[in-house]
Design a protein around this motif. Structure first.
Motif, short mmCIF file in Angstrom:
data_model
loop_
_atom_site.label_atom_id
_atom_site.label_comp_id
_atom_site.label_asym_id
_atom_site.label_seq_id
_atom_site.Cartn_x
_atom_site.Cartn_y
_atom_site.Cartn_z
N GLU A 280 2.42 1.62 3.40
CA GLU A 280 3.52 0.67 3.61
C GLU A 280 4.77 1.12 2.86
O GLU A 280 5.89 0.97 3.36
N THR B 277 0.83 -1.20 0.00
CA THR B 277 0.00 0.00 0.00
C THR B 277 0.87 1.26 0.00
O THR B 277 2.08 1.21 0.23
N ARG C 273 -5.23 7.97 -0.81
CA ARG C 273 -5.04 6.62 -1.33
C ARG C 273 -4.14 5.76 -0.43
O ARG C 273 -3.53 4.80 -0.90
N TYR C 274 -4.04 6.09 0.84
CA TYR C 274 -3.03 5.46 1.69
C TYR C 274 -3.22 3.95 1.83
O TYR C 274 -2.26 3.22 2.08
N LYS C 275 -4.45 3.45 1.63
CA LYS C 275 -4.69 2.01 1.72
C LYS C 275 -4.61 1.32 0.36
O LYS C 275 -4.75 0.10 0.26
N GLN C 276 -4.40 2.10 -0.69
CA GLN C 276 -4.43 1.57 -2.05
C GLN C 276 -3.08 0.95 -2.41
O GLN C 276 -2.03 1.43 -1.99
#
Length: 234
Positions: free
Chosen positions: A95, A92, A127-130
């Motif tokens: 990450e 992500t 978009r931090y979880k993308q």
């Protein structure tokens, strides 16, 4: 801040870098321009320890980088935004940013740096979880820059940040580079878009077939007839 002295680099029998010397002073943007194959990326790789030099000296704030293990250079205040971005596509956005701060042991410091990056790049926060591989080219470049910022560098080496981007996104990326510099970041910029690179730099070097053939104020380079004909399409 960064002092490169009489650097030589070989790939087997090929003499890729020939006795180049360059200086990046604190607070400057210094551009290294040249055609494909001139040795620009090799120069950055050698400074950051990815490629071993044949001879020469490299100092960061007086400390000998050639006597430093490559993985420790980041802890000395140098970050590298590589050509092609090289993000971790399956991870992500968050990450990827955390990977940039792998050497920071205090989690609160990591979180603080991440908030700074999100303030700089709101689209990354959205978009931090993308998965990073699903971002647009411009967003991936922002992520690569953000990942470098996470290491709290004093100097950032950037390799072709405009590569593969639309003219509108190129303009946006260069505005980001200018802003980083205005906030105190020292930058060594390798860029084929010579006009854009020279327009934001303080000083510049021209590299041809592994040799520095010209150096000076970036504003003077923009007016130099030889540079204009060879690199600016004039």
């Amino acid at each position: 801040m960064l002092d490169v002295q009489e650097l030589n680099v070989h790939y087997g029998s090929i003499h890729a870098i020939r006795d180049i010397s360059l200086t990046v002073n604190e607070g400057e943007i210094v551009s290294l321009i040249g055609a494909n194959g001139a040795g620009k990326t090799t120069t950055l790789h050698t400074i950051t320890g990815i490629k071993k030099a044949t001879s020469g000296r490299i100092f960061l704030d007086g400390k000998d980088l050639m006597a430093t293990e490559p993985h420790k250079i980041i802890t000395m205040g140098m970050a590298h935004v590589p050509e092609g971005r090289h993000i971790f596509s399956q991870m992500t956005v968050a990450e990827n940013l955390e990977m940039g701060a792998f050497w920071l042991k205090d989690k609160s410091h990591v979180n603080k740096e991440m908030e700074k990056v999100y303030a700089q790049f709101p689209r990354l926060k959205e978009r931090y979880k993308q998965a990073a591989g699903t971002l647009s080219g411009g967003e991936q470049q922002m992520l690569a820059i953000g990942r470098a910022i996470m290491s709290k560098p004093k100097i950032m080496l950037m390799d072709e940040p405009s590569m593969g981007l639309s003219p509108l996104l190129v303009k946006e990326i260069f505005e980001i580079i200018k802003q980083l510099n205005q906030e105190g970041m020292t930058i060594l910029l390798v860029e084929q878009n010579a006009k854009m690179a020279l327009s934001i730099a303080h000083h510049a070097y021209v590299l041809e077939t592994g040799k520095i053939v010209l150096q000076g104020k970036a504003s003077d380079m923009l007016e130099n007839d030889n540079v204009r004909k060879a690199y600016l399409g004039a």
